[in-house]
Design an enzyme around this catalytic site. Structure first.
Site, mmCIF file in Angstrom:
data_model
loop_
_atom_site.group_PDB
_atom_site.id
_atom_site.type_symbol
_atom_site.label_atom_id
_atom_site.label_comp_id
_atom_site.label_asym_id
_atom_site.label_seq_id
_atom_site.Cartn_x
_atom_site.Cartn_y
_atom_site.Cartn_z
ATOM 1 N N LYS A 11 1.188 -1.305 -0.136
ATOM 2 C CA LYS A 11 0.052 -0.128 -0.072
ATOM 3 C C LYS A 11 0.745 0.993 0.198
ATOM 4 O O LYS A 11 1.757 1.497 0.458
ATOM 5 C CB LYS A 11 -0.749 0.054 1.674
ATOM 6 C CG LYS A 11 -1.892 -1.576 1.100
ATOM 7 C CD LYS A 11 -2.849 -1.233 2.170
ATOM 8 C CE LYS A 11 -4.011 -2.041 1.919
ATOM 9 N NZ LYS A 11 -5.274 -2.033 3.028
ATOM 10 N N TYR A 51 -12.374 -1.602 -4.649
ATOM 11 C CA TYR A 51 -13.213 -1.209 -3.372
ATOM 12 C C TYR A 51 -14.097 -1.186 -2.794
ATOM 13 O O TYR A 51 -14.928 -0.711 -1.893
ATOM 14 C CB TYR A 51 -12.763 -0.588 -1.980
ATOM 15 C CG TYR A 51 -10.798 -1.374 -2.006
ATOM 16 C CD1 TYR A 51 -10.351 -1.991 -0.834
ATOM 17 C CD2 TYR A 51 -9.702 -0.429 -1.931
ATOM 18 C CE1 TYR A 51 -9.265 -2.606 -0.710
ATOM 19 C CE2 TYR A 51 -8.439 -0.747 -1.756
ATOM 20 C CZ TYR A 51 -8.287 -1.910 -0.724
ATOM 21 O OH TYR A 51 -7.336 -2.199 -0.151
ATOM 22 N N ASN A 114 -2.640 -0.313 6.663
ATOM 23 C CA ASN A 114 -2.138 -1.964 6.701
ATOM 24 C C ASN A 114 -1.139 -2.558 6.409
ATOM 25 O O ASN A 114 -0.466 -4.045 6.038
ATOM 26 C CB ASN A 114 -3.667 -2.867 7.732
ATOM 27 C CG ASN A 114 -4.314 -3.174 6.292
ATOM 28 O OD1 ASN A 114 -3.828 -2.526 4.905
ATOM 29 N ND2 ASN A 114 -5.455 -3.903 6.779
ATOM 30 N N HIS A 117 -2.282 -5.992 0.923
ATOM 31 C CA HIS A 117 -3.525 -6.110 0.751
ATOM 32 C C HIS A 117 -3.457 -7.363 0.376
ATOM 33 O O HIS A 117 -2.357 -7.974 -0.092
ATOM 34 C CB HIS A 117 -3.986 -5.420 -1.063
ATOM 35 C CG HIS A 117 -5.293 -6.639 -1.196
ATOM 36 N ND1 HIS A 117 -6.857 -5.830 -0.543
ATOM 37 C CD2 HIS A 117 -5.850 -6.964 -2.764
ATOM 38 C CE1 HIS A 117 -7.524 -6.197 -1.833
ATOM 39 N NE2 HIS A 117 -6.670 -7.344 -2.230
ATOM 40 N N GLU A 128 -8.917 -9.429 -9.131
ATOM 41 C CA GLU A 128 -8.567 -8.410 -8.521
ATOM 42 C C GLU A 128 -6.736 -8.397 -9.709
ATOM 43 O O GLU A 128 -6.295 -7.332 -10.253
ATOM 44 C CB GLU A 128 -7.580 -8.433 -6.922
ATOM 45 C CG GLU A 128 -8.514 -8.244 -6.519
ATOM 46 C CD GLU A 128 -8.943 -8.588 -4.636
ATOM 47 O OE1 GLU A 128 -9.754 -8.196 -4.362
ATOM 48 O OE2 GLU A 128 -7.683 -9.072 -4.122
HETATM 49 P P1 IDP Z 1 -8.917 -6.721 4.561
HETATM 50 O O1 IDP Z 1 -7.688 -5.974 3.427
HETATM 51 O O2 IDP Z 1 -7.928 -7.718 5.921
HETATM 52 O O3 IDP Z 1 -9.115 -8.331 3.244
HETATM 53 P P2 IDP Z 1 -11.058 -5.732 4.454
HETATM 54 O O4 IDP Z 1 -11.729 -5.952 5.278
HETATM 55 O O5 IDP Z 1 -11.547 -6.137 3.025
HETATM 56 O O6 IDP Z 1 -9.781 -5.986 5.347
HETATM 57 O O7 IDP Z 1 -11.260 -3.852 4.852
HETATM 58 C C1 IDP Z 1 -10.098 -3.738 3.843
HETATM 59 C C2 IDP Z 1 -9.198 -2.162 3.861
HETATM 60 O O8 IDP Z 1 -9.918 -1.266 3.862
HETATM 61 C C3 IDP Z 1 -8.324 -2.783 4.776
HETATM 62 O O9 IDP Z 1 -7.478 -3.742 4.869
HETATM 63 C C4 IDP Z 1 -8.276 -1.419 5.628
HETATM 64 O O10 IDP Z 1 -7.413 -0.995 4.600
HETATM 65 C C5 IDP Z 1 -9.313 -0.778 4.899
HETATM 66 N N1 IDP Z 1 -10.724 -0.787 6.412
HETATM 67 C C6 IDP Z 1 -10.296 -1.837 7.521
HETATM 68 N N2 IDP Z 1 -11.627 -1.888 8.084
HETATM 69 C C7 IDP Z 1 -11.300 -0.324 8.950
HETATM 70 C C8 IDP Z 1 -11.886 0.670 9.510
HETATM 71 O O11 IDP Z 1 -12.416 -0.243 10.213
HETATM 72 N N3 IDP Z 1 -11.018 1.419 9.409
HETATM 73 C C9 IDP Z 1 -10.319 1.889 8.459
HETATM 74 N N4 IDP Z 1 -9.728 1.362 7.720
HETATM 75 C C10 IDP Z 1 -10.642 0.123 7.562
HETATM 76 MG MG MG Z 2 -10.851 -7.594 1.835
#
Ligand code: IDP
Ligand code: MG
Length: 139
Positions: A11, A51, A114, A117, A128
Protein backbone atom coordinates in the site's frame (compact mmCIF):
# COMPACT_ATOMS: atom_id res chain seq x y z
CA UNK A 1 5.87 -24.42 -8.80
CA UNK A 2 2.19 -25.20 -9.03
CA UNK A 3 -0.56 -23.96 -6.83
CA UNK A 4 -3.15 -21.23 -6.81
CA UNK A 5 -2.79 -17.46 -7.03
CA UNK A 6 -3.54 -14.49 -4.87
CA UNK A 7 -3.28 -10.78 -5.53
CA UNK A 8 -1.40 -8.34 -3.31
CA UNK A 9 -0.51 -4.68 -3.15
CA UNK A 10 2.11 -2.98 -1.05
CA UNK A 11 0.00 0.00 0.00
CA UNK A 12 1.06 3.64 -0.57
CA UNK A 13 2.05 4.27 3.05
CA UNK A 14 4.52 1.39 3.05
CA UNK A 15 5.97 2.43 -0.31
CA UNK A 16 6.34 6.03 0.93
CA UNK A 17 8.03 4.83 4.12
CA UNK A 18 10.61 2.88 2.12
CA UNK A 19 9.41 -0.55 3.24
CA UNK A 20 8.54 -1.95 -0.20
CA UNK A 21 11.78 -3.87 -0.78
CA UNK A 22 11.69 -5.39 2.71
CA UNK A 23 8.08 -6.42 2.30
CA UNK A 24 8.73 -7.95 -1.14
CA UNK A 25 11.74 -9.86 0.26
CA UNK A 26 9.57 -11.19 3.08
CA UNK A 27 6.88 -12.25 0.60
CA UNK A 28 9.44 -14.25 -1.41
CA UNK A 29 10.96 -15.72 1.78
CA UNK A 30 7.47 -16.91 2.69
CA UNK A 31 7.42 -19.11 -0.39
CA UNK A 32 5.21 -16.93 -2.56
CA UNK A 33 6.32 -16.95 -6.18
CA UNK A 34 5.93 -13.64 -8.04
CA UNK A 35 3.95 -14.16 -11.27
CA UNK A 36 3.46 -10.47 -12.11
CA UNK A 37 4.52 -7.18 -10.55
CA UNK A 38 4.35 -3.45 -11.19
CA UNK A 39 4.39 -0.05 -9.51
CA UNK A 40 1.45 2.18 -10.35
CA UNK A 41 -0.76 4.87 -8.86
CA UNK A 42 -4.50 4.28 -8.68
CA UNK A 43 -6.91 7.00 -9.76
CA UNK A 44 -9.83 7.79 -7.45
CA UNK A 45 -12.15 5.95 -9.86
CA UNK A 46 -9.90 2.87 -9.92
CA UNK A 47 -9.59 2.75 -6.13
CA UNK A 48 -13.36 3.13 -5.76
CA UNK A 49 -13.89 0.28 -8.22
CA UNK A 50 -11.30 -1.97 -6.56
CA UNK A 51 -12.89 -1.47 -3.12
CA UNK A 52 -16.50 -1.23 -4.39
CA UNK A 53 -17.63 -3.90 -1.93
CA UNK A 54 -16.82 -1.43 0.90
CA UNK A 55 -18.70 1.48 -0.75
CA UNK A 56 -21.18 1.85 2.11
CA UNK A 57 -18.68 1.54 4.95
CA UNK A 58 -17.87 4.67 6.96
CA UNK A 59 -14.15 4.36 6.16
CA UNK A 60 -14.62 4.15 2.36
CA UNK A 61 -13.70 7.76 1.47
CA UNK A 62 -10.68 7.68 3.74
CA UNK A 63 -9.59 4.29 2.34
CA UNK A 64 -9.83 5.57 -1.25
CA UNK A 65 -7.91 8.69 -0.28
CA UNK A 66 -5.10 6.72 1.35
CA UNK A 67 -4.94 4.18 -1.49
CA UNK A 68 -4.54 7.00 -4.03
CA UNK A 69 -2.04 9.03 -1.99
CA UNK A 70 0.93 7.56 -3.87
CA UNK A 71 2.04 4.55 -5.87
CA UNK A 72 1.40 0.96 -4.88
CA UNK A 73 3.33 -2.13 -5.86
CA UNK A 74 0.84 -4.64 -7.23
CA UNK A 75 1.70 -8.31 -7.65
CA UNK A 76 0.23 -11.71 -8.41
CA UNK A 77 1.60 -14.42 -6.12
CA UNK A 78 1.51 -18.16 -6.55
CA UNK A 79 1.71 -20.71 -3.77
CA UNK A 80 -0.11 -23.74 -2.52
CA UNK A 81 -3.45 -22.56 -1.18
CA UNK A 82 -2.25 -19.02 -1.95
CA UNK A 83 -5.25 -16.99 -0.77
CA UNK A 84 -5.54 -18.55 2.66
CA UNK A 85 -1.82 -18.94 3.26
CA UNK A 86 -1.06 -15.37 2.22
CA UNK A 87 -3.78 -13.94 4.45
CA UNK A 88 -2.26 -15.90 7.34
CA UNK A 89 1.17 -14.63 6.38
CA UNK A 90 0.15 -10.94 6.30
CA UNK A 91 -1.90 -11.11 9.50
CA UNK A 92 -5.19 -9.61 10.67
CA UNK A 93 -6.69 -6.50 9.05
CA UNK A 94 -5.95 -4.53 12.22
CA UNK A 95 -2.16 -4.64 12.75
CA UNK A 96 -2.66 -4.43 16.51
CA UNK A 97 -4.47 -7.78 16.33
CA UNK A 98 -2.01 -9.39 13.90
CA UNK A 99 0.23 -12.23 15.05
CA UNK A 100 3.87 -11.34 15.75
CA UNK A 101 6.09 -11.69 12.70
CA UNK A 102 3.33 -11.08 10.16
CA UNK A 103 3.74 -8.33 7.56
CA UNK A 104 0.89 -6.24 8.94
CA UNK A 105 2.22 -6.58 12.50
CA UNK A 106 5.69 -5.46 11.43
CA UNK A 107 4.81 -2.75 8.91
CA UNK A 108 1.17 -1.78 9.54
CA UNK A 109 0.52 1.59 11.15
CA UNK A 110 -3.26 1.45 11.60
CA UNK A 111 -6.29 -0.59 10.57
CA UNK A 112 -6.41 1.53 7.41
CA UNK A 113 -2.67 1.85 6.72
CA UNK A 114 -2.12 -1.86 7.19
CA UNK A 115 0.84 -2.25 4.82
CA UNK A 116 -0.52 -4.72 2.28
CA UNK A 117 -3.63 -6.02 0.54
CA UNK A 118 -4.40 -9.71 0.15
CA UNK A 119 -7.29 -11.26 -1.81
CA UNK A 120 -10.00 -12.94 0.27
CA UNK A 121 -11.07 -15.72 -2.15
CA UNK A 122 -9.88 -17.53 -5.27
CA UNK A 123 -12.58 -15.76 -7.30
CA UNK A 124 -11.50 -12.33 -6.06
CA UNK A 125 -7.84 -13.21 -6.63
CA UNK A 126 -8.69 -13.69 -10.33
CA UNK A 127 -10.83 -10.55 -10.52
CA UNK A 128 -8.19 -8.42 -8.77
CA UNK A 129 -5.34 -9.86 -10.86
CA UNK A 130 -7.28 -9.10 -14.05
CA UNK A 131 -7.98 -5.59 -12.75
CA UNK A 132 -4.24 -4.82 -12.68
CA UNK A 133 -2.56 -7.11 -15.19
CA UNK A 134 -3.07 -8.06 -18.83
CA UNK A 135 -2.16 -11.58 -19.93
CA UNK A 136 1.06 -10.17 -21.43
CA UNK A 137 2.18 -9.06 -17.96
CA UNK A 138 1.60 -12.42 -16.27
CA UNK A 139 4.17 -15.18 -16.16
P1 IDP B 1 -8.66 -6.96 4.45
O1 IDP B 1 -7.74 -6.01 3.72
O2 IDP B 1 -7.99 -7.61 5.62
O3 IDP B 1 -9.30 -7.97 3.52
P2 IDP B 1 -11.20 -5.58 4.46
O4 IDP B 1 -12.25 -5.74 5.51
O5 IDP B 1 -11.46 -6.18 3.12
O6 IDP B 1 -9.82 -6.09 5.08
O7 IDP B 1 -10.98 -4.01 4.29
C1 IDP B 1 -10.28 -3.50 3.18
C2 IDP B 1 -9.35 -2.44 3.67
O8 IDP B 1 -10.10 -1.36 4.21
C3 IDP B 1 -8.41 -2.86 4.80
O9 IDP B 1 -7.25 -3.53 4.36
C4 IDP B 1 -8.08 -1.53 5.45
O10 IDP B 1 -7.10 -0.81 4.69
C5 IDP B 1 -9.41 -0.80 5.33
N1 IDP B 1 -10.26 -0.95 6.53
C6 IDP B 1 -10.91 -2.08 6.92
N2 IDP B 1 -11.60 -1.86 8.07
C7 IDP B 1 -11.36 -0.56 8.39
C8 IDP B 1 -11.79 0.28 9.49
O11 IDP B 1 -12.55 -0.12 10.38
N3 IDP B 1 -11.32 1.56 9.50
C9 IDP B 1 -10.49 2.06 8.51
N4 IDP B 1 -10.08 1.31 7.47
C10 IDP B 1 -10.49 0.02 7.41
MG1 MG C 1 -10.60 -7.64 1.97
Amino acid sequence: MSGSITFTMVKPGSVADGHAAHILAKIVEGGFNIKAMKMCRLSKEQAEAFYAIHRDRPFFASLVSSMTSGPVIAAILEAENAVENYRKYIGATNPSEAVDGTIRKIYGKSIEANAVHGSDSDANAEIESDFFFSKFERF
